[in-house]
Design an enzyme around this catalytic site. Sequence first.
Site, PDB file in Angstrom:
ATOM      1  N   CYS A  11       0.842  -1.200   0.000  1.00 15.66           N
ATOM      2  CA  CYS A  11       0.000   0.000   0.000  1.00 15.66           C
ATOM      3  C   CYS A  11       0.884   1.259   0.000  1.00 15.66           C
ATOM      4  O   CYS A  11       2.101   1.178   0.120  1.00 15.66           O
ATOM      5  CB  CYS A  11      -0.918   0.008   1.224  1.00 15.66           C
ATOM      6  N   CYS A  14       3.063   1.532   3.077  1.00 14.12           N
ATOM      7  CA  CYS A  14       4.205   0.612   3.037  1.00 14.12           C
ATOM      8  C   CYS A  14       5.316   1.177   2.153  1.00 14.12           C
ATOM      9  O   CYS A  14       6.493   1.127   2.504  1.00 14.12           O
ATOM     10  CB  CYS A  14       3.768  -0.756   2.512  1.00 14.12           C
TER      11      CYS A  14
END
Length: 80
Positions: A11, A14
Amino acid sequence: MKTIEVIGTGCMKCTRLLKNVEIAVKELGIEAEVRKVDDITEIIDRGVMLTPALAVDGELKVSGRVADVPELKRILKESA
């Protein structure tokens, strides 16, 4: 050499944590292997319930949030 793992499925958070880790490692001038762990089975096996997460030499240091560069530098210095 340190092993730094950014744990998450890919994501935006991340990705941001991975970028912050790379900046912190560069600014500190340390030798480190930076790995991205995005396999959901491995994430579950490690007991990570909230991503993104950060592990240094196998020890979970951050979970469920994006650590900024100054915090990451502090974590990496303490893990020396």
